[in-house]
Design an enzyme around this catalytic site. Structure first.
Site, mmCIF file in Angstrom:
data_model
loop_
_atom_site.group_PDB
_atom_site.id
_atom_site.type_symbol
_atom_site.label_atom_id
_atom_site.label_comp_id
_atom_site.label_asym_id
_atom_site.label_seq_id
_atom_site.Cartn_x
_atom_site.Cartn_y
_atom_site.Cartn_z
ATOM 1 N N LYS A 115 0.827 -1.216 0.000
ATOM 2 C CA LYS A 115 0.000 0.000 0.000
ATOM 3 C C LYS A 115 0.854 1.255 0.000
ATOM 4 O O LYS A 115 0.455 2.274 -0.551
ATOM 5 C CB LYS A 115 -0.994 -0.007 1.165
ATOM 6 C CG LYS A 115 -2.080 -1.055 0.951
ATOM 7 C CD LYS A 115 -3.413 -0.721 1.595
ATOM 8 C CE LYS A 115 -4.456 -1.706 1.093
ATOM 9 N NZ LYS A 115 -5.724 -1.676 1.782
ATOM 10 N N LYS A 197 -3.795 -9.717 -6.599
ATOM 11 C CA LYS A 197 -5.064 -9.956 -5.899
ATOM 12 C C LYS A 197 -6.185 -9.048 -6.438
ATOM 13 O O LYS A 197 -5.922 -7.887 -6.762
ATOM 14 C CB LYS A 197 -4.848 -9.649 -4.409
ATOM 15 C CG LYS A 197 -5.997 -10.054 -3.513
ATOM 16 C CD LYS A 197 -5.778 -9.594 -2.076
ATOM 17 C CE LYS A 197 -6.108 -8.136 -1.896
ATOM 18 N NZ LYS A 197 -6.684 -7.771 -0.604
ATOM 19 N N LYS A 200 -10.918 -4.212 -4.089
ATOM 20 C CA LYS A 200 -12.026 -3.282 -4.332
ATOM 21 C C LYS A 200 -11.529 -1.902 -4.734
ATOM 22 O O LYS A 200 -12.255 -1.147 -5.370
ATOM 23 C CB LYS A 200 -12.961 -3.218 -3.121
ATOM 24 C CG LYS A 200 -12.338 -2.804 -1.812
ATOM 25 C CD LYS A 200 -13.407 -2.688 -0.736
ATOM 26 C CE LYS A 200 -13.267 -3.676 0.380
ATOM 27 N NZ LYS A 200 -12.069 -3.521 1.232
HETATM 28 N N1 AQP Z 1 -9.102 -11.062 -3.646
HETATM 29 C C1 AQP Z 1 -9.461 -11.598 -2.493
HETATM 30 N N2 AQP Z 1 -9.615 -12.948 -2.371
HETATM 31 C C2 AQP Z 1 -10.002 -13.497 -1.184
HETATM 32 N N3 AQP Z 1 -10.253 -12.768 -0.077
HETATM 33 C C3 AQP Z 1 -10.115 -11.433 -0.159
HETATM 34 N N4 AQP Z 1 -10.289 -10.441 0.728
HETATM 35 C C4 AQP Z 1 -10.017 -9.256 0.150
HETATM 36 N N5 AQP Z 1 -9.679 -9.438 -1.127
HETATM 37 C C5 AQP Z 1 -9.718 -10.787 -1.357
HETATM 38 C C6 AQP Z 1 -10.734 -10.642 2.103
HETATM 39 O O1 AQP Z 1 -11.857 -9.789 2.328
HETATM 40 C C7 AQP Z 1 -11.857 -9.394 3.706
HETATM 41 C C8 AQP Z 1 -12.060 -7.924 3.811
HETATM 42 O O2 AQP Z 1 -10.954 -7.261 3.231
HETATM 43 P P1 AQP Z 1 -10.633 -5.777 3.681
HETATM 44 O O3 AQP Z 1 -11.774 -4.911 3.342
HETATM 45 O O4 AQP Z 1 -10.246 -5.795 5.113
HETATM 46 O O5 AQP Z 1 -9.386 -5.288 2.916
HETATM 47 P P2 AQP Z 1 -8.390 -5.937 1.940
HETATM 48 O O6 AQP Z 1 -7.962 -7.298 2.363
HETATM 49 O O7 AQP Z 1 -7.295 -4.941 1.710
HETATM 50 O O8 AQP Z 1 -9.355 -6.069 0.678
HETATM 51 P P3 AQP Z 1 -9.319 -5.278 -0.662
HETATM 52 O O9 AQP Z 1 -10.547 -5.667 -1.436
HETATM 53 O O10 AQP Z 1 -8.004 -5.503 -1.347
HETATM 54 O O11 AQP Z 1 -9.474 -3.774 -0.193
HETATM 55 P P4 AQP Z 1 -8.596 -2.517 -0.557
HETATM 56 O O12 AQP Z 1 -8.578 -2.454 -2.066
HETATM 57 O O13 AQP Z 1 -9.294 -1.351 0.058
HETATM 58 O O14 AQP Z 1 -7.237 -2.737 0.035
HETATM 59 C C9 AQP Z 1 -10.534 -9.872 4.312
HETATM 60 O O15 AQP Z 1 -10.769 -11.048 5.054
HETATM 61 C C10 AQP Z 1 -9.690 -10.184 3.108
HETATM 62 O O16 AQP Z 1 -8.750 -11.213 3.359
#
Ligand code: AQP
Length: 333
Positions: A115, A197, A200
């Protein structure tokens, strides 16, 4: 332990529209814990501000994430559903745990490295100490299990280290939590760059399938998914795009990779991509229907937020007070 019941805790950041990665890796599995565990599921808005958010979007997505929790089958009478900033103990315990966390161990966190590379103009201290706040989230509820995707495993591990360090100085303070990672769907990859990965916050909307995408959009995105120059649907090294589509298909249908390979034997990638799009759209349709109903009643969502925050605060207050007493803080209440 929570009154003789095991505890499950997890959260999702309202930092963008939720994806099928969030769904398959986390939210879809949350409801499976409701029978056996006392469950706390949080919308972690304080985590979301480690990256700049447009306030109106953050507010809207906080409602949306709560509505999606319920649409994905989380019954508010069986699960405590709430918003992180409504329970001030998260931030307070976060500060205390900062004093039990080492700079070196935070520096090794891969999400911080990713990040800070992505947001080089805003490498703030909150981004660095994100895992400490996450440790506070988990430890406040004396959590036994944390259902998360594999990307969050490292953060649950540092939470365990922090809890063990605290317990060494002040015995029997925190339950040591275990991450629970789904066998399938633990890491859904981007449709445009399948070595990365699915996230969002990805700027390329075609790389990501959102839970609320309509059927045509879902099918179109899968049709455009990056694959390879081979034509056979099979799992193999170097076939990242197909491996990812097989994972998604398998997670939605419950079919094994062998079964999928047999099903698409003699068929091309076009047929396979269409089938993945269709099972995904079919699986999300009932969630989208329920979501429409929950999101249309803002007053009900707010009542839910309030009820959830009261339930969560009750438990959080007890843990924080125990921690403060052990540390030597004067308590006059
Ligand atoms: N691509 C993924 N595959 C499986 N699990 C995923 N998670 C996120 N992306 C995937 C799981 O979703 C939960 C919530 O995630 P988060 O909102 O805490 O943040 P994150 O892991 O950083 O998810 P994002 O979508 O990548 O958000 P941004 O883009 O804002 O950083 C967690 O249990 C995560 O493992």
């Amino acid at each position: 332990m929570f009154q003789d019941q095991l505890v499950s805790f997890s959260g999702v950041q309202p930092s963008g529209n939720l994806t099928i990665g969030n769904y398959l890796g986390a939210i879809k599995n949350f409801s499976t814990f409701s029978e056996k565990y006392k469950c706390f599921y949080c919308v972690v808005d304080e985590h979301a501000i480690t990256v700049r958010q447009v306030p109106a979007d953050l507010r809207r997505r906080t409602y949306e994430t709560l509505a999606l929790y319920m649409a994905c089958g989380l019954d508010p009478d069986k699960n405590t559903l709430y918003v992180q900033s409504h329970v001030h103990e998260h931030a307070e315990l976060g500060w205390i745990l900062n004093c039990f966390t080492m700079f070196g161990e935070l520096s090794r966190m891969t999400q911080f490295k990713d990040k800070s590379a992505k947001h080089a103009d805003n490498i703030n201290a909150g981004l660095f100490t994100y895992p400490v706040l996450m440790a506070a989230d988990i430890l406040l509820y004396q959590t036994d299990v944390v259902p998360v995707g594999i990307d969050q495993k490292q953060h649950v591990e540092i939470c365990r280290d922090i809890a063990e360090r605290f317990n060494q100085v002040f015995p029997d303070t925190f339950t040591i939590p275990e991450p629970v990672i789904p066998q399938q769907g633990m890491k859904i990859m981007s449709l445009a760059e399948p070595t990365k990965k699915m996230s969002k916050s990805d700027e390329n909307v075609n790389a990501v399938v959102y839970i609320l995408d309509d059927r045509d959009t879902i099918i179109r995105k899968f049709k455009r998914a990056v694959t390879d120059s081979d034509t056979v649907v099979r799992c193999a090294d170097g076939k990242d795009g197909i491996n990812n589509l097989m994972t998604i298909y398998s997670t939605f249908t419950g079919k094994t990779f062998d079964e999928i390979e047999r099903e698409f034997d003699g068929k091309g990638y076009g047929d396979f991509k269409l089938a993945v799009g269709e099972v995904c759209a079919d699986a999300l349709a009932p969630v989208q229907e329920k979501y429409k109903c929950f999101i249309s009643d803002k007053a009900q969502l707010e009542a839910q937020m309030k009820k959830g925050a009261e339930e969560a605060s009750y438990v959080a207050r007890r843990t924080l007070s125990k921690v403060q007493k052990k540390l030597g803080f004067v308590q006059v209440r």
